[in-house]
Design a protein around this motif. Sequence first.
Motif, mmCIF file in Angstrom:
data_model
loop_
_atom_site.group_PDB
_atom_site.id
_atom_site.type_symbol
_atom_site.label_atom_id
_atom_site.label_comp_id
_atom_site.label_asym_id
_atom_site.label_seq_id
_atom_site.Cartn_x
_atom_site.Cartn_y
_atom_site.Cartn_z
ATOM 1 N N TYR A 33 0.988 -1.100 0.123
ATOM 2 C CA TYR A 33 0.055 -0.109 -0.013
ATOM 3 C C TYR A 33 0.862 1.225 0.030
ATOM 4 N N TRP A 34 0.263 2.399 -0.756
ATOM 5 C CA TRP A 34 0.845 3.768 -0.543
ATOM 6 C C TRP A 34 -0.182 4.501 0.330
ATOM 7 N N SER A 48 -3.450 0.158 -3.240
ATOM 8 C CA SER A 48 -3.230 -1.131 -2.733
ATOM 9 C C SER A 48 -2.758 -1.746 -4.164
ATOM 10 N N PHE A 49 -2.129 -2.788 -3.634
ATOM 11 C CA PHE A 49 -1.268 -3.522 -4.979
ATOM 12 C C PHE A 49 -1.012 -5.074 -4.498
ATOM 13 N N VAL A 67 2.355 3.026 -9.692
ATOM 14 C CA VAL A 67 3.146 1.917 -8.764
ATOM 15 C C VAL A 67 3.568 0.878 -9.630
ATOM 16 N N GLU A 68 4.708 0.271 -9.096
ATOM 17 C CA GLU A 68 5.610 -0.659 -9.572
ATOM 18 C C GLU A 68 6.105 -1.615 -8.712
ATOM 19 N N ARG A 69 6.144 -2.991 -9.123
ATOM 20 C CA ARG A 69 7.113 -3.936 -8.241
ATOM 21 C C ARG A 69 8.179 -4.366 -9.230
ATOM 22 N N PRO A 70 9.315 -3.692 -9.152
ATOM 23 C CA PRO A 70 10.181 -4.005 -10.504
ATOM 24 C C PRO A 70 10.977 -5.399 -10.219
ATOM 25 N N ASP A 71 10.939 -5.631 -8.865
ATOM 26 C CA ASP A 71 11.677 -7.133 -8.675
ATOM 27 C C ASP A 71 10.956 -7.712 -7.566
ATOM 28 N N GLY A 72 11.789 -8.823 -7.120
ATOM 29 C CA GLY A 72 11.037 -9.599 -6.108
ATOM 30 C C GLY A 72 11.076 -8.629 -4.507
ATOM 31 N N SER A 73 11.487 -7.489 -4.302
ATOM 32 C CA SER A 73 11.918 -6.978 -3.204
ATOM 33 C C SER A 73 11.248 -5.505 -3.030
ATOM 34 N N PHE A 75 9.074 -1.793 -4.058
ATOM 35 C CA PHE A 75 7.576 -1.538 -4.401
ATOM 36 C C PHE A 75 7.772 0.072 -4.570
ATOM 37 N N THR A 76 7.533 0.372 -5.841
ATOM 38 C CA THR A 76 7.724 2.062 -5.921
ATOM 39 C C THR A 76 6.618 2.819 -6.257
ATOM 40 N N LEU A 77 6.568 4.137 -5.769
ATOM 41 C CA LEU A 77 5.523 5.075 -6.155
ATOM 42 C C LEU A 77 6.145 6.082 -6.928
ATOM 43 N N LYS A 78 5.804 6.297 -8.110
ATOM 44 C CA LYS A 78 6.153 7.342 -9.035
ATOM 45 C C LYS A 78 5.099 8.427 -9.225
ATOM 46 N N ILE A 79 5.492 9.800 -9.133
ATOM 47 C CA ILE A 79 4.774 10.799 -9.431
ATOM 48 C C ILE A 79 5.175 11.507 -10.738
ATOM 49 N N ARG A 80 4.763 11.268 -11.711
ATOM 50 C CA ARG A 80 5.304 11.929 -13.005
ATOM 51 C C ARG A 80 5.577 13.454 -13.303
ATOM 52 N N SER A 81 4.883 14.025 -12.746
ATOM 53 C CA SER A 81 4.987 15.625 -12.863
ATOM 54 C C SER A 81 4.728 16.333 -11.909
#
Lengths: 115, 112
Positions: A33-34, A48-49, A67-73, A75-81
């Motif tokens: 979650y974020w 939630s993810f 949001v993304e889970r780019p690998d097994g550990s 968890f990221t939140l991106k704000i574009r602009s």
Amino acid sequence: EPEVTQTPSHQVTQMGQEVILRCVPISNHLYFYWYRQILGQKVEFLVSFYNNEISEKSEIFDDQFSVERPDGSNFTLKIRSTKLEDSAMYFCASSERGHNNQPQHFGDGTRLSIL
Amino acid sequence: SQKIEQNSEALNIQEGKTATLTCNYTNYSPAYLQWYRQDPGRGPVFLLLIRENEKEKRKERLKVTFDTTLKQSLFHITASQPADSATYLCALDDDSARQLTFGSGTQLTVLP
């Protein structure tokens, strides 16, 4: 005791720039979650993810957020602009199973300051 | 509209007394209610969870009650200590929205 870790602890960014906030949830947890907390205000749910996809999102979580889970550990939140009003504490949380009847374990947050 | 209200923004009590914090909600039908503690600059820390069919739950010096008729939860800290000073948040699910919603919190100060 295992814990949720977040980096960086403080991020300062110019308005309009992209920012990525990083989290390492507890390793055997399946739900992530974020949340955000604007200074002096309540903790607000963002997203939630589960199983590599968004399961719920709030009205705050518009097209500027992802949001993304780019690998097994991680968890990221991106704000574009980023906008000035994105300045807040951002908390990541995880839980072992689904949201409602499970305690959520929070990290200590990333303080995001938009200039 | 949906609302979660915690009794007061700040509560001061003397060490050794029982602190009672209130969480009232409107237009929710929560199956669960949770209480968290938040210290300045830190993330919320889970304390207790109570289900709608449970009237009371205890953990050491903490006790939570849940009255779905009154739409209210009470959170008690007995034999309070200065280390209990923090902001306490109630949070509930809304099964229709399937997300955890937090109240604005009560800042508790236990005076030595």
